[in-house]
Design a protein around this motif. Sequence first.
Motif, PDB file in Angstrom:
ATOM      1  N   SER A  34       0.828  -1.209   0.000  1.00 52.81           N
ATOM      2  CA  SER A  34       0.000   0.000   0.000  1.00 52.81           C
ATOM      3  C   SER A  34       0.855   1.248   0.000  1.00 52.81           C
ATOM      4  O   SER A  34       2.071   1.194   0.246  1.00 52.81           O
ATOM      5  N   SER A  35       0.225   2.365  -0.279  1.00 52.59           N
ATOM      6  CA  SER A  35       0.895   3.673  -0.231  1.00 52.59           C
ATOM      7  C   SER A  35      -0.031   4.665   0.463  1.00 52.59           C
ATOM      8  O   SER A  35      -1.256   4.583   0.349  1.00 52.59           O
ATOM      9  N   GLN A  36       0.558   5.596   1.186  1.00 51.56           N
ATOM     10  CA  GLN A  36      -0.213   6.541   2.005  1.00 51.56           C
ATOM     11  C   GLN A  36      -0.940   7.568   1.141  1.00 51.56           C
ATOM     12  O   GLN A  36      -0.456   7.977   0.083  1.00 51.56           O
ATOM     13  N   ILE A  37      -2.125   7.982   1.598  1.00 53.39           N
ATOM     14  CA  ILE A  37      -2.911   9.029   0.953  1.00 53.39           C
ATOM     15  C   ILE A  37      -2.904  10.259   1.848  1.00 53.39           C
ATOM     16  O   ILE A  37      -3.308  10.190   3.006  1.00 53.39           O
ATOM     17  N   LYS A  38      -2.431  11.380   1.292  1.00 54.96           N
ATOM     18  CA  LYS A  38      -2.459  12.654   2.026  1.00 54.96           C
ATOM     19  C   LYS A  38      -3.120  13.736   1.184  1.00 54.96           C
ATOM     20  O   LYS A  38      -2.782  14.907   1.286  1.00 54.96           O
ATOM     21  N   ARG A  39      -4.037  13.342   0.346  1.00 51.97           N
ATOM     22  CA  ARG A  39      -4.681  14.256  -0.597  1.00 51.97           C
ATOM     23  C   ARG A  39      -5.574  15.247   0.160  1.00 51.97           C
ATOM     24  O   ARG A  39      -6.286  14.894   1.082  1.00 51.97           O
ATOM     25  N   ASN A  40      -5.535  16.488  -0.280  1.00 53.56           N
ATOM     26  CA  ASN A  40      -6.305  17.535   0.389  1.00 53.56           C
ATOM     27  C   ASN A  40      -6.836  18.508  -0.647  1.00 53.56           C
ATOM     28  O   ASN A  40      -6.116  18.891  -1.571  1.00 53.56           O
ATOM     29  N   ASP A  41      -8.118  18.884  -0.522  1.00 51.12           N
ATOM     30  CA  ASP A  41      -8.711  19.846  -1.459  1.00 51.12           C
ATOM     31  C   ASP A  41      -9.773  20.659  -0.730  1.00 51.12           C
ATOM     32  O   ASP A  41     -10.935  20.267  -0.656  1.00 51.12           O
ATOM     33  N   PRO A  42      -9.408  21.818  -0.156  1.00 48.99           N
ATOM     34  CA  PRO A  42     -10.359  22.649   0.598  1.00 48.99           C
ATOM     35  C   PRO A  42     -11.558  23.107  -0.229  1.00 48.99           C
ATOM     36  O   PRO A  42     -12.604  23.462   0.327  1.00 48.99           O
ATOM     37  N   GLN A  43     -11.433  23.108  -1.574  1.00 46.08           N
ATOM     38  CA  GLN A  43     -12.515  23.568  -2.437  1.00 46.08           C
ATOM     39  C   GLN A  43     -13.463  22.445  -2.852  1.00 46.08           C
ATOM     40  O   GLN A  43     -14.444  22.681  -3.547  1.00 46.08           O
ATOM     41  N   SER A  44     -13.186  21.226  -2.424  1.00 49.67           N
ATOM     42  CA  SER A  44     -13.988  20.082  -2.845  1.00 49.67           C
ATOM     43  C   SER A  44     -15.414  20.171  -2.300  1.00 49.67           C
ATOM     44  O   SER A  44     -15.648  20.665  -1.193  1.00 49.67           O
ATOM     45  N   ASN A  45     -16.357  19.659  -3.082  1.00 53.71           N
ATOM     46  CA  ASN A  45     -17.752  19.562  -2.658  1.00 53.71           C
ATOM     47  C   ASN A  45     -18.145  18.128  -2.309  1.00 53.71           C
ATOM     48  O   ASN A  45     -19.332  17.823  -2.173  1.00 53.71           O
ATOM     49  N   ALA A  46     -17.153  17.247  -2.169  1.00 49.80           N
ATOM     50  CA  ALA A  46     -17.423  15.851  -1.834  1.00 49.80           C
ATOM     51  C   ALA A  46     -18.108  15.782  -0.463  1.00 49.80           C
ATOM     52  O   ALA A  46     -17.870  16.633   0.402  1.00 49.80           O
ATOM     53  N   PRO A  47     -18.958  14.799  -0.245  1.00 42.85           N
ATOM     54  CA  PRO A  47     -19.653  14.687   1.051  1.00 42.85           C
ATOM     55  C   PRO A  47     -18.669  14.520   2.202  1.00 42.85           C
ATOM     56  O   PRO A  47     -17.607  13.911   2.051  1.00 42.85           O
ATOM     57  N   ILE A  48     -19.042  15.069   3.352  1.00 47.93           N
ATOM     58  CA  ILE A  48     -18.237  14.938   4.559  1.00 47.93           C
ATOM     59  C   ILE A  48     -18.660  13.653   5.251  1.00 47.93           C
ATOM     60  O   ILE A  48     -19.823  13.497   5.635  1.00 47.93           O
ATOM     61  N   CYS A 115      -4.995   6.952   6.068  1.00 50.62           N
ATOM     62  CA  CYS A 115      -5.557   6.686   4.743  1.00 50.62           C
ATOM     63  C   CYS A 115      -4.490   6.106   3.815  1.00 50.62           C
ATOM     64  O   CYS A 115      -3.342   6.555   3.816  1.00 50.62           O
ATOM     65  N   PHE A 116      -4.892   5.158   2.979  1.00 50.00           N
ATOM     66  CA  PHE A 116      -3.925   4.499   2.103  1.00 50.00           C
ATOM     67  C   PHE A 116      -4.634   3.844   0.919  1.00 50.00           C
ATOM     68  O   PHE A 116      -5.851   3.653   0.925  1.00 50.00           O
ATOM     69  N   LYS A 117      -3.848   3.522  -0.077  1.00 46.73           N
ATOM     70  CA  LYS A 117      -4.346   2.864  -1.289  1.00 46.73           C
ATOM     71  C   LYS A 117      -3.597   1.550  -1.458  1.00 46.73           C
ATOM     72  O   LYS A 117      -2.375   1.502  -1.323  1.00 46.73           O
ATOM     73  N   VAL A 118      -4.342   0.483  -1.764  1.00 43.76           N
ATOM     74  CA  VAL A 118      -3.744  -0.830  -1.961  1.00 43.76           C
ATOM     75  C   VAL A 118      -3.252  -0.943  -3.400  1.00 43.76           C
ATOM     76  O   VAL A 118      -3.907  -0.471  -4.332  1.00 43.76           O
ATOM     77  N   ARG A 119      -2.103  -1.544  -3.582  1.00 43.64           N
ATOM     78  CA  ARG A 119      -1.547  -1.707  -4.928  1.00 43.64           C
ATOM     79  C   ARG A 119      -2.408  -2.631  -5.770  1.00 43.64           C
ATOM     80  O   ARG A 119      -3.142  -3.467  -5.264  1.00 43.64           O
ATOM     81  N   ASP A 120      -2.275  -2.497  -7.102  1.00 40.96           N
ATOM     82  CA  ASP A 120      -3.122  -3.240  -8.034  1.00 40.96           C
ATOM     83  C   ASP A 120      -2.883  -4.746  -7.986  1.00 40.96           C
ATOM     84  O   ASP A 120      -3.694  -5.513  -8.516  1.00 40.96           O
ATOM     85  N   LEU A 153      -8.748   8.657  20.544  1.00 40.71           N
ATOM     86  CA  LEU A 153      -7.959   7.878  19.593  1.00 40.71           C
ATOM     87  C   LEU A 153      -6.920   7.020  20.306  1.00 40.71           C
ATOM     88  O   LEU A 153      -6.360   7.402  21.324  1.00 40.71           O
ATOM     89  N   LEU A 154      -6.681   5.840  19.730  1.00 39.66           N
ATOM     90  CA  LEU A 154      -5.627   4.971  20.230  1.00 39.66           C
ATOM     91  C   LEU A 154      -4.275   5.489  19.749  1.00 39.66           C
ATOM     92  O   LEU A 154      -4.165   6.086  18.677  1.00 39.66           O
ATOM     93  N   ASN A 155      -3.244   5.241  20.537  1.00 32.82           N
ATOM     94  CA  ASN A 155      -1.899   5.687  20.163  1.00 32.82           C
ATOM     95  C   ASN A 155      -1.258   4.715  19.179  1.00 32.82           C
ATOM     96  O   ASN A 155      -0.257   4.054  19.478  1.00 32.82           O
ATOM     97  N   ILE A 156      -1.867   4.605  18.006  1.00 34.47           N
ATOM     98  CA  ILE A 156      -1.322   3.774  16.927  1.00 34.47           C
ATOM     99  C   ILE A 156      -0.995   4.705  15.765  1.00 34.47           C
ATOM    100  O   ILE A 156      -1.892   5.274  15.139  1.00 34.47           O
ATOM    101  N   SER A 157       0.270   4.886  15.503  1.00 31.52           N
ATOM    102  CA  SER A 157       0.690   5.789  14.425  1.00 31.52           C
ATOM    103  C   SER A 157       0.476   5.130  13.070  1.00 31.52           C
ATOM    104  O   SER A 157       0.251   3.908  12.975  1.00 31.52           O
ATOM    105  N   TYR A 158       0.602   5.934  12.018  1.00 33.54           N
ATOM    106  CA  TYR A 158       0.460   5.397  10.661  1.00 33.54           C
ATOM    107  C   TYR A 158       1.508   4.324  10.394  1.00 33.54           C
ATOM    108  O   TYR A 158       1.196   3.238   9.886  1.00 33.54           O
ATOM    109  N   ASP A 159       2.766   4.610  10.739  1.00 37.15           N
ATOM    110  CA  ASP A 159       3.844   3.644  10.489  1.00 37.15           C
ATOM    111  C   ASP A 159       3.623   2.354  11.276  1.00 37.15           C
ATOM    112  O   ASP A 159       3.910   1.259  10.776  1.00 37.15           O
ATOM    113  N   GLU A 160       3.120   2.483  12.494  1.00 35.41           N
ATOM    114  CA  GLU A 160       2.844   1.284  13.290  1.00 35.41           C
ATOM    115  C   GLU A 160       1.734   0.457  12.650  1.00 35.41           C
ATOM    116  O   GLU A 160       1.818  -0.778  12.591  1.00 35.41           O
TER     117      GLU A 160
END
Length: 404
Positions: A34-48, A115-120, A153-160
């Motif tokens: 997998s690879s991490q997702i850090k995408r951000n778009d303050p102008q997005s109208n996607a549902p919250i 957040c992350f994406k699984v490889r193909d 939140l539990l103290n579980i980091s992304y790397d962990e």
Amino acid sequence: MAKVSSSNGLEKCPKLRFPGFIKQYKAVTLNQISSQIKRNDPQSNAPIMMLSARNGFIKQSDKYSRDNAGQSLKKYTLLKKGELAYNHGASKAKQFGCCYELHEEEARIPYVYHCFKVRDTEYSPYIALALNNPKMDRQLKRLVSSSVRMDGLLNISYDEYMSVTLYLPDFPEQKHIANFIENLERRIEKQKTFIETLKKYKRGLLHKILTEKIKVTQTAWNMHKIGDFLSPKNIKQLPTSDIPLMAFTATGGVCDKGERYDRSFLIKDTSAKLYKRTDFNDFIYSSNNLDVGSIGLNLYGSAVISDVYEIFSISGADPWFISETIQHKSVLHKILKYRQGVLYGQYRIYAEDFLMVPIKVPSFEIQKQIGDIFSKIEYRILKEQNLLENLEKTKYYFLQQLFI
């Protein structure tokens, strides 16, 4: 579907496999696929949206009646269809957090999620099932370095989180298993919808009969007090092995919002002290939290029950009709006027006030006809709820047997 087992106790394979799949499972860490997702778009109208341990991605407004992201919304992660998020918040349903795949096209979700994406090379719905499987909790428990933070939140980091190990079949088997579980989940959702439809039908029919929008008799209905038909039972005894303790629970009993009847399970409680004896078709009433419906018929035969409940025998009226009438919203509204103070965070409505509430009833013969209708509907609901419970147990079984 074939049962399989390790020949030497060391080879990793599930207890069940579908026919035609024989390749060994591979062990990988989550960061390898997998690879991490850090995408951000303050102008997005996607549902919250947010992650619910029981239901996956849900709209934030569905949980809180409004979007409450506030100023932090600009930092929310923009997730796209097929990507995954792990909510490392503890809950009753998932003590070590939950992970789900997004099925909507896009969603803005809290930035604290991992957040992350699984490889193909892997099938993302399968990976989501594996990560949300109760078996994963053993690994997550080891990652919790301290107690829950102030923000829940539990103290579980992304790397962990990325360090957890998954045992994966090849892509075709991943897809086959995920599709099987998805079909089972779809059947469960249809069953839930059917049960809600039955309950809605019952509520609507009850309202029309009790408000006389549907005329069941030309004879006038007479005014009575609830106490004209309910008599207190004060029999007490210690629980015994052959008479179980009836426990009303918020998740499956008359204490649940919208539930009309006792759907409690029966348990043995060796630490119990004095309890009241209740029998089939007794009317059970709690003076606490009446506004969430903690009243109903005992449909499960002889049992003993905690002193926090009042037990009434019904005489001079049809039990089903009286129970349904008392739980109609117009009568509940009258009962709630007697709420007094708050004890341990709960309102109390004392039995003597409850018994004085007026209700309108027809002749006994008409009561019996109406009661018979609603008993048949209710028992059908109970039957369908039992089927739902079996379906959910079946899903849990396969999640245990098809995954490592």
